[in-house]
Design a protein around this motif. Structure first.
Motif, short mmCIF file in Angstrom:
data_model
loop_
_atom_site.label_atom_id
_atom_site.label_comp_id
_atom_site.label_asym_id
_atom_site.label_seq_id
_atom_site.Cartn_x
_atom_site.Cartn_y
_atom_site.Cartn_z
N UNK A 121 3.85 43.57 48.89
CA UNK A 121 2.98 43.03 47.84
C UNK A 121 1.65 42.57 48.43
N UNK A 122 1.68 41.90 49.57
CA UNK A 122 0.43 41.49 50.21
C UNK A 122 -0.38 42.69 50.68
N UNK A 123 0.30 43.71 51.18
CA UNK A 123 -0.39 44.93 51.60
C UNK A 123 -1.09 45.58 50.42
N UNK A 124 -0.42 45.65 49.30
CA UNK A 124 -1.03 46.24 48.10
C UNK A 124 -2.20 45.40 47.58
N UNK A 125 -2.09 44.07 47.67
CA UNK A 125 -3.20 43.22 47.28
C UNK A 125 -4.42 43.45 48.14
N UNK A 126 -4.20 43.58 49.44
CA UNK A 126 -5.29 43.90 50.37
C UNK A 126 -5.89 45.26 50.03
N UNK A 127 -5.03 46.21 49.77
CA UNK A 127 -5.47 47.57 49.43
C UNK A 127 -6.34 47.56 48.17
N UNK A 128 -5.94 46.78 47.17
CA UNK A 128 -6.71 46.72 45.93
C UNK A 128 -8.14 46.25 46.20
N UNK A 129 -8.28 45.23 47.03
CA UNK A 129 -9.62 44.74 47.34
C UNK A 129 -10.42 45.78 48.12
N UNK A 130 -9.77 46.53 48.99
CA UNK A 130 -10.49 47.56 49.74
C UNK A 130 -11.02 48.63 48.80
N UNK A 131 -10.25 49.00 47.79
CA UNK A 131 -10.73 49.99 46.82
C UNK A 131 -11.90 49.43 46.02
N UNK A 132 -11.81 48.16 45.65
CA UNK A 132 -12.92 47.53 44.92
C UNK A 132 -14.19 47.53 45.75
N UNK A 133 -14.07 47.16 47.02
CA UNK A 133 -15.24 47.11 47.89
C UNK A 133 -15.79 48.50 48.16
N UNK A 134 -14.91 49.49 48.27
CA UNK A 134 -15.36 50.86 48.50
C UNK A 134 -16.17 51.37 47.30
N UNK B 217 -8.41 51.99 42.54
CA UNK B 217 -8.23 50.57 42.25
C UNK B 217 -7.30 50.38 41.05
N UNK B 218 -7.52 51.15 40.02
CA UNK B 218 -6.67 51.05 38.84
C UNK B 218 -5.22 51.39 39.19
N UNK B 219 -5.05 52.45 39.99
CA UNK B 219 -3.70 52.89 40.36
C UNK B 219 -2.98 51.85 41.20
N UNK B 220 -3.64 51.33 42.22
CA UNK B 220 -2.97 50.36 43.09
C UNK B 220 -2.71 49.06 42.34
#
Length: 220
Positions: free
Chosen positions: A40-53, A89-92
């Motif tokens: 869950x924490x990994x996915x939360x980090x991933x979501x922010x990375x997609x937002x920043x990208x 971002x939407x997918x993750x």
């Protein structure tokens, strides 16, 4: 059943099963086990990375090279990257919600911060070149990490999800290299790319372990 962005027509060509990347530090397979210990924490980090990208691509839209008579290609390419990242971002976010998690409000990425600290700010074309090459590096590293997660076999649904993303990351890495070539071509670009590849290897190897896409493996 979790659904990734694979149900949408991709904007970039899918990668082959084993992706050839120029990275000078190869992440050990043990990293995936450590990262997935708190999915869950990994996915939360991933979501922010997609937002920043997505934000990064949109910010670069207006920075086409000086003397470029028609910025149409530049704008179109970066808009497509931003669209890809927004879809991701939407997918993750959906995957995260399905696992009972939510996107954190606060996010830190010491890996990306260290890379952006290498940008030659205030130097015009050199600054733009660095930003594009660092964007390429981050995409290449994310591609490598997605491949490791997909191959881990630790979580069938997440393995399939990350596998659906890696081809897009490879495509984005190549796109940013292409844009960098539009800014500075030839030996100067290649020399700076080599310098940043060396720097990135040291930065990623020094990261602390944890459930983050750009974490390290710790001292063990």
């Amino acid at each position: 059943m979790l659904r990734g962005p694979s149900h949408r027509r991709p904007l970039v060509t899918a990668a082959p099963p084993t992706i050839d990347l120029p990275l000078r530090y190869r992440t050990p397979a043990a990293w995936a086990t450590l990262a997935l210990a708190d999915a869950v924490s990994l996915l939360g980090d991933h979501a922010h990375l997609e937002r920043k990208a997505a934000s990064n691509a949109l910010e670069l839209v207006s920075r086409w090279p000086a003397g470029e008579a028609s910025p149409d290609a530049w704008v179109s390419i970066l808009a497509a990257v931003a669209r890809d990242e927004t879809i991701h971002l939407h997918a993750v976010s959906r995957v995260l919600a399905a696992r009972g998690g939510g996107m954190p409000r606060v996010h830190r990425n010491p890996y990306a911060s260290a890379l952006h600290g290498l940008v030659r700010r205030g130097q015009g074309t050199r600054e733009l070149l660095d930003r594009l090459l660092i964007s390429a590096l981050i995409e290449a590293r994310s591609c490598e990490r997605f491949e490791l997660l997909a191959a881990s076999g630790l979580d069938a649904e997440l393995c399939a999800f990350f596998d659906s993303l890696r081809g897009s990351e490879q495509g984005h890495y190549k796109v940013f290299l292409h844009l960098a070539e539009m800014v500075v071509a030839g030996e100067e670009r290649d020399r700076r790319w080599s310098e940043l590849l060396d720097a990135e290897a040291g930065i990623i190897a020094a990261q602390a372990a944890g459930p983050r896409m750009h974490s390290g493996v710790g001292d063990g």
